[in-house]
Design a protein around this motif. Sequence first.
Motif, PDB file in Angstrom:
ATOM      1  N   SER A  93       8.508  21.302  -7.885  1.00 39.95           N
ATOM      2  CA  SER A  93       9.396  21.982  -6.951  1.00 39.95           C
ATOM      3  C   SER A  93      10.662  22.443  -7.657  1.00 39.95           C
ATOM      4  CB  SER A  93       9.758  21.022  -5.817  1.00 39.95           C
ATOM      5  OG  SER A  93      10.608  20.014  -6.309  1.00 39.95           O
ATOM      6  N   PRO A  94      11.355  23.412  -7.072  1.00 41.72           N
ATOM      7  CA  PRO A  94      12.605  23.845  -7.674  1.00 41.72           C
ATOM      8  C   PRO A  94      13.593  22.681  -7.705  1.00 41.72           C
ATOM      9  CG  PRO A  94      12.113  25.084  -5.667  1.00 41.72           C
ATOM     10  CD  PRO A  94      11.032  24.093  -5.859  1.00 41.72           C
ATOM     11  N   THR A  95      14.342  22.606  -8.763  1.00 41.98           N
ATOM     12  CA  THR A  95      15.332  21.555  -8.878  1.00 41.98           C
ATOM     13  C   THR A  95      16.709  22.169  -9.004  1.00 41.98           C
ATOM     14  OG1 THR A  95      15.128  21.454 -11.276  1.00 41.98           O
ATOM     15  CG2 THR A  95      13.715  19.973 -10.015  1.00 41.98           C
ATOM     16  N   VAL A  96      17.700  21.406  -8.592  1.00 43.64           N
ATOM     17  CA  VAL A  96      19.078  21.866  -8.655  1.00 43.64           C
ATOM     18  C   VAL A  96      19.597  21.753 -10.083  1.00 43.64           C
ATOM     19  CG1 VAL A  96      21.413  21.412  -7.830  1.00 43.64           C
ATOM     20  CG2 VAL A  96      19.490  21.173  -6.286  1.00 43.64           C
ATOM     21  N   ASP A  97      19.360  20.608 -10.695  1.00 43.01           N
ATOM     22  CA  ASP A  97      19.917  20.324 -12.005  1.00 43.01           C
ATOM     23  C   ASP A  97      18.848  19.964 -13.039  1.00 43.01           C
ATOM     24  OD1 ASP A  97      19.084  17.920 -11.022  1.00 43.01           O
ATOM     25  OD2 ASP A  97      21.050  16.982 -11.004  1.00 43.01           O
ATOM     26  N   GLY A  98      17.596  20.240 -12.736  1.00 38.68           N
ATOM     27  CA  GLY A  98      16.509  19.875 -13.635  1.00 38.68           C
ATOM     28  C   GLY A  98      15.994  18.466 -13.396  1.00 38.68           C
ATOM     29  N   LYS A  99      16.710  17.680 -12.575  1.00 40.23           N
ATOM     30  CA  LYS A  99      16.308  16.308 -12.292  1.00 40.23           C
ATOM     31  C   LYS A  99      16.126  16.035 -10.806  1.00 40.23           C
ATOM     32  CE  LYS A  99      18.078  12.809 -14.182  1.00 40.23           C
ATOM     33  NZ  LYS A  99      18.976  11.725 -14.563  1.00 40.23           N
ATOM     34  N   THR A 100      16.683  16.878  -9.942  1.00 43.71           N
ATOM     35  CA  THR A 100      16.690  16.606  -8.506  1.00 43.71           C
ATOM     36  C   THR A 100      15.842  17.630  -7.757  1.00 43.71           C
ATOM     37  OG1 THR A 100      18.928  15.726  -8.728  1.00 43.71           O
ATOM     38  CG2 THR A 100      18.171  16.221  -6.502  1.00 43.71           C
ATOM     39  N   HIS A 101      14.806  17.153  -7.079  1.00 40.43           N
ATOM     40  CA  HIS A 101      13.951  17.985  -6.231  1.00 40.43           C
ATOM     41  C   HIS A 101      14.558  17.966  -4.841  1.00 40.43           C
ATOM     42  CE1 HIS A 101      10.783  17.904  -9.329  1.00 40.43           C
ATOM     43  NE2 HIS A 101      11.222  16.685  -9.532  1.00 40.43           N
ATOM     44  N   VAL A 102      14.863  19.122  -4.282  1.00 33.10           N
ATOM     45  CA  VAL A 102      15.592  19.209  -3.020  1.00 33.10           C
ATOM     46  C   VAL A 102      14.680  19.765  -1.926  1.00 33.10           C
ATOM     47  CG1 VAL A 102      17.597  20.220  -1.862  1.00 33.10           C
ATOM     48  CG2 VAL A 102      17.756  19.550  -4.269  1.00 33.10           C
ATOM     49  N   TYR A 103      14.638  19.046  -0.786  1.00 29.35           N
ATOM     50  CA  TYR A 103      13.824  19.456   0.357  1.00 29.35           C
ATOM     51  C   TYR A 103      14.619  19.295   1.641  1.00 29.35           C
ATOM     52  CZ  TYR A 103       9.759  19.383  -2.677  1.00 29.35           C
ATOM     53  OH  TYR A 103       8.877  19.645  -3.679  1.00 29.35           O
ATOM     54  N   SER A 104      14.162  20.005   2.683  1.00 32.02           N
ATOM     55  CA  SER A 104      14.709  19.849   4.024  1.00 32.02           C
ATOM     56  C   SER A 104      13.523  19.672   4.974  1.00 32.02           C
ATOM     57  CB  SER A 104      15.533  21.074   4.417  1.00 32.02           C
ATOM     58  OG  SER A 104      14.691  22.195   4.559  1.00 32.02           O
ATOM     59  N   LEU A 105      13.822  19.503   6.246  1.00 31.12           N
ATOM     60  CA  LEU A 105      12.768  19.306   7.248  1.00 31.12           C
ATOM     61  C   LEU A 105      11.807  20.483   7.289  1.00 31.12           C
ATOM     62  CD1 LEU A 105      11.611  17.566   9.520  1.00 31.12           C
ATOM     63  CD2 LEU A 105      13.225  18.668  11.070  1.00 31.12           C
ATOM     64  N   ASN A 143       9.272  12.454 -13.043  1.00 27.36           N
ATOM     65  CA  ASN A 143       9.432  11.551 -14.180  1.00 27.36           C
ATOM     66  C   ASN A 143      10.395  10.445 -13.783  1.00 27.36           C
ATOM     67  OD1 ASN A 143       7.822  13.112 -15.949  1.00 27.36           O
ATOM     68  ND2 ASN A 143       9.538  14.485 -16.307  1.00 27.36           N
ATOM     69  N   VAL A 144      10.310   9.315 -14.480  1.00 31.31           N
ATOM     70  CA  VAL A 144      11.256   8.230 -14.240  1.00 31.31           C
ATOM     71  C   VAL A 144      12.670   8.788 -14.413  1.00 31.31           C
ATOM     72  CG1 VAL A 144      12.101   6.018 -15.116  1.00 31.31           C
ATOM     73  CG2 VAL A 144       9.641   6.418 -14.936  1.00 31.31           C
ATOM     74  N   GLY A 145      13.543   8.477 -13.468  1.00 27.05           N
ATOM     75  CA  GLY A 145      14.917   8.950 -13.513  1.00 27.05           C
ATOM     76  C   GLY A 145      15.169  10.183 -12.660  1.00 27.05           C
ATOM     77  N   GLN A 146      14.120  10.897 -12.279  1.00 27.45           N
ATOM     78  CA  GLN A 146      14.299  12.066 -11.423  1.00 27.45           C
ATOM     79  C   GLN A 146      14.492  11.631  -9.972  1.00 27.45           C
ATOM     80  OE1 GLN A 146      10.914  14.663 -12.306  1.00 27.45           O
ATOM     81  NE2 GLN A 146      12.327  16.001 -13.413  1.00 27.45           N
ATOM     82  N   THR A 147      15.024  12.547  -9.168  1.00 26.47           N
ATOM     83  CA  THR A 147      15.372  12.256  -7.779  1.00 26.47           C
ATOM     84  C   THR A 147      14.755  13.284  -6.842  1.00 26.47           C
ATOM     85  OG1 THR A 147      17.482  11.328  -8.491  1.00 26.47           O
ATOM     86  CG2 THR A 147      17.331  11.976  -6.190  1.00 26.47           C
ATOM     87  N   LEU A 148      14.301  12.811  -5.692  1.00 20.30           N
ATOM     88  CA  LEU A 148      13.916  13.695  -4.597  1.00 20.30           C
ATOM     89  C   LEU A 148      14.996  13.523  -3.535  1.00 20.30           C
ATOM     90  CD1 LEU A 148      10.487  14.210  -2.950  1.00 20.30           C
ATOM     91  CD2 LEU A 148      12.504  13.834  -1.561  1.00 20.30           C
ATOM     92  N   GLU A 149      15.633  14.623  -3.139  1.00 24.00           N
ATOM     93  CA  GLU A 149      16.671  14.574  -2.113  1.00 24.00           C
ATOM     94  C   GLU A 149      16.167  15.308  -0.878  1.00 24.00           C
ATOM     95  OE1 GLU A 149      20.935  14.877  -3.170  1.00 24.00           O
ATOM     96  OE2 GLU A 149      20.891  16.623  -1.848  1.00 24.00           O
ATOM     97  N   LEU A 150      16.193  14.620   0.250  1.00 21.07           N
ATOM     98  CA  LEU A 150      15.695  15.151   1.513  1.00 21.07           C
ATOM     99  C   LEU A 150      16.837  15.173   2.525  1.00 21.07           C
ATOM    100  CD1 LEU A 150      13.352  16.008   3.401  1.00 21.07           C
ATOM    101  CD2 LEU A 150      12.900  13.567   3.757  1.00 21.07           C
ATOM    102  N   SER A 151      17.167  16.368   3.046  1.00 14.64           N
ATOM    103  CA  SER A 151      18.241  16.531   4.033  1.00 14.64           C
ATOM    104  C   SER A 151      17.631  16.815   5.400  1.00 14.64           C
ATOM    105  CB  SER A 151      19.150  17.698   3.635  1.00 14.64           C
ATOM    106  OG  SER A 151      19.701  17.472   2.372  1.00 14.64           O
TER     107      SER A 151
END
Length: 135
Positions: free
Chosen positions: A23-35, A46-54
Amino acid sequence: MKILAACLTALLGVSVVGCSSMSPTVDGKTHVYSLKQQCPTLLEMNVGQTLELSLPENPTTGYIWQVAQPQHILKVEEIYQQDQVKSSQPMVGAGGEKIFRFIALQPGEEWIHVKHSRAWEQNPVDEWRCRVRVS
């Protein structure tokens, strides 16, 4: 005819690559999703990456978003941000946004399942799911 076949093959190849990419990432490490955004069939992280759900939430109604099952390979952080209203003071009853951050801690595979419901009700009014594989 051969040119048309070559063009279709190239187009199909590009579309398949698009389906398997992350998925597109904001900073190369964070996958951003919404409802409104569906997670891919399998999200590779990968270990250390983040999925952010708003998600939109107004806890004063009793409806809250919560993680439906414990996470074993992901660390979960929850943040609630109230919508900014015209006055600078927070207002009772104003809605906001619940942000979940799922941080990949170790390799493995897991389901993220969040549900929107009131604590005393059995059936959620909304859900969001994502299957994650961490390398």
